[in-house]
Design an enzyme around this catalytic site. Structure first.
Site, mmCIF file in Angstrom:
data_model
loop_
_atom_site.group_PDB
_atom_site.id
_atom_site.type_symbol
_atom_site.label_atom_id
_atom_site.label_comp_id
_atom_site.label_asym_id
_atom_site.label_seq_id
_atom_site.Cartn_x
_atom_site.Cartn_y
_atom_site.Cartn_z
ATOM 1 N N ASP A 170 0.713 -1.265 -0.085
ATOM 2 C CA ASP A 170 -0.030 0.248 -0.020
ATOM 3 C C ASP A 170 0.872 1.298 0.097
ATOM 4 O OD1 ASP A 170 0.857 0.097 2.574
ATOM 5 O OD2 ASP A 170 -0.947 0.390 3.597
ATOM 6 N N TYR A 264 10.696 5.009 0.949
ATOM 7 C CA TYR A 264 11.831 4.046 1.495
ATOM 8 C C TYR A 264 13.164 4.363 1.123
ATOM 9 C CZ TYR A 264 8.230 1.628 3.942
ATOM 10 O OH TYR A 264 6.952 1.169 4.987
#
Length: 441
Positions: A170, A264
């Protein structure tokens, strides 16, 4: 219209009530006959299940509900498994984050040594659920969003190559919602994106509206100044650590200003910064345990105590609506365009064909058809090749019970400075994970 039976694997998760509320919100799109919760921790699941049972009785009494620790009951007669398991729970996540920090290496849930440790726990748990599903409901599909998704996806590719499993995440969905907010659009679905990478390791390189207008320049301009921080604070996580992550995207984007990065990537590009700004005594796991876990379980106990869900503060997990889109695509052959983690097999022309890459796919009743994203630039290709090697070595280490391969994986991780540091972290992680990892030799 057929009504579907769904098993949520990881029934005791803090995300389960939000998933159920989201499913209830979309029963016009995906009619439901029954929901089952499955978990191997009966006590933890009982709290979530007790609240969800009351919730369903009040809001959708036509849906049958059951919570069980028996795999045969859980996986018989179902159409979909929605899996979000966390082997070792948050207590082990805390160790994943704190052990690397002792050695000046970033401790993170899915990146670097923490992600590797979590992957070594998750592989067996996910394969076990795949096997239960195939034994008791061989026509069912598993929608897997258990982390670390990249390692789990590689494990299912290698060790269960014929399984009906779709690996999803997600995070790109959440970032695309922020992009839509930045652009003043009402939904990410007003955009058509081109994206390539690995899970938690990718880049958007083309974003257009439905009329074909190029939206990327405006987004690049915003991200170069503000990251993914938006004026609409309701679109963002409340936790400060997440808002820091969204802001840090501006520094990540500098490495390739023509694209937009997955957040990330900051752990790989700026790991020294992340270590310097980490609190080794209070990591993200502590934040989650004190925040979401305490809140969700508190609300569930309140519902059970009051015997009504009226006035509950439990809320829909909006990001999770993509799970309904995915289930619908399988059930009704909608040909929805979605980002999935799939075997490359020609989507990225100059990249390992067996790598599990995250790319746009057209999803129908036979599963995903990856779209060709073309050749990728040398910078991204080099980074991705290193990271794919890490993920493949982790899966091989688990399968072969190989200490050597796991040491190699940690040494190869971009977040780890040397083989000696990798070995020290590995030995500590092995000690901490005796209950969960295969015995390495």
């Amino acid at each position: 219209m057929k009504r579907f039976s769904i098993t949520i694997a990881g029934g005791g998760s803090t995300f389960t009530p939000g998933i159920i509320l989201m499913l209830l919100e979309h029963t016009d799109k995906l009619p439901i006959d029954q929901i089952k919760l499955y978990d191997n921790d009966e006590e933890r699941q009982a709290i979530v299940a007790g609240a969800c049972e009351i919730l369903l009785k009040e809001r959708a009494p036509e849906i049958t509900f059951q919570a069980t620790t028996d795999p045969e009951i859980a996986f018989t007669g179902i159409d979909f498994v929605m899996a979000h398991i966390r082997v070792g729970k948050y207590a082990m996540r805390e160790k994943d984050e704190k052990i690397p920090l002792k050695y000046g290496v970033i401790g993170q849930e899915t990146c670097g040594p923490g992600g590797i440790a979590y992957g070594m726990r998750s592989i067996g748990g996910v394969l076990e659920i795949v096997d239960y599903m195939e034994k008791y409901s061989p026509k069912a599909w598993m929608l897997n969003y258990s982390n670390p998704a990249a390692i789990v996806a590689e494990a299912t590719r290698l060790l269960r190559p014929n399984s009906k499993i779709l690996n999803i995440c997600d995070m790109p969905i959440g970032i695309e919602e922020l992009m839509a907010s930045i652009l003043g659009l009402s939904s990410r679905k007003e955009m058509e994106v081109k994206y390539y990478g690995l899970n938690h390791f990718g880049w958007w390189f083309d974003i257009r509206d439905k009329q074909g207008n190029d939206l990327l320049p405006a987004l690049r301009k915003h991200v170069s100044k503000h990251g993914y921080v938006t004026a609409d604070k309701s679109k963002q996580h409340a936790d400060q650590s997440w808002n820091n992550t969204f802001a840090k995207a501006k520094d990540v984007q500098v490495l390739d200003p023509m694209t937009l990065p997955n957040t990330y990537l900051k752990y790989y590009f700026y790991s020294d910064y992340e270590v310097a700004h980490a609190d080794p005594t209070y990591t993200r796991a502590n934040e989650v345990m004190a925040g979401r876990e305490k809140f969700v379980f508190g609300e569930c106990k309140k519902i059970i105590g009051n015997q009504t869900a009226e006035g509950t503060e439990l809320h829909i997990d909006e990001h999770a609506s993509y799970i309904v889109d995915l289930a619908r695509a399988i059930a009704y052959n909608t040909k929805e365009r979605m980002l999935l983690i799939v075997e490359n097999n020609g989507s990225l022309l100059n990249f390992d064909s067996t790598a599990m890459v995250e790319v746009p796919c057209i999803v129908g009743s036979n599963g995903p058809e990856p779209l060709v994203m073309g050749e990728i630039p040398r910078f991204q290709k080099g980074l991705m090749e290193q990271q794919v090697a890490v993920e493949k070595l982790v899966v091989e280490a688990w399968h072969e019970q190989s200490y050597q391969k796991l040491w190699q994986a940690l040494t190869l991780s971009k977040t780890v400075p040397s083989a000696s540091v990798a070995k020290a972290i590995l030995d500590d992680l092995m000690e901490a994970n005796q209950e969960f990892w295969p015995k390495l030799h």
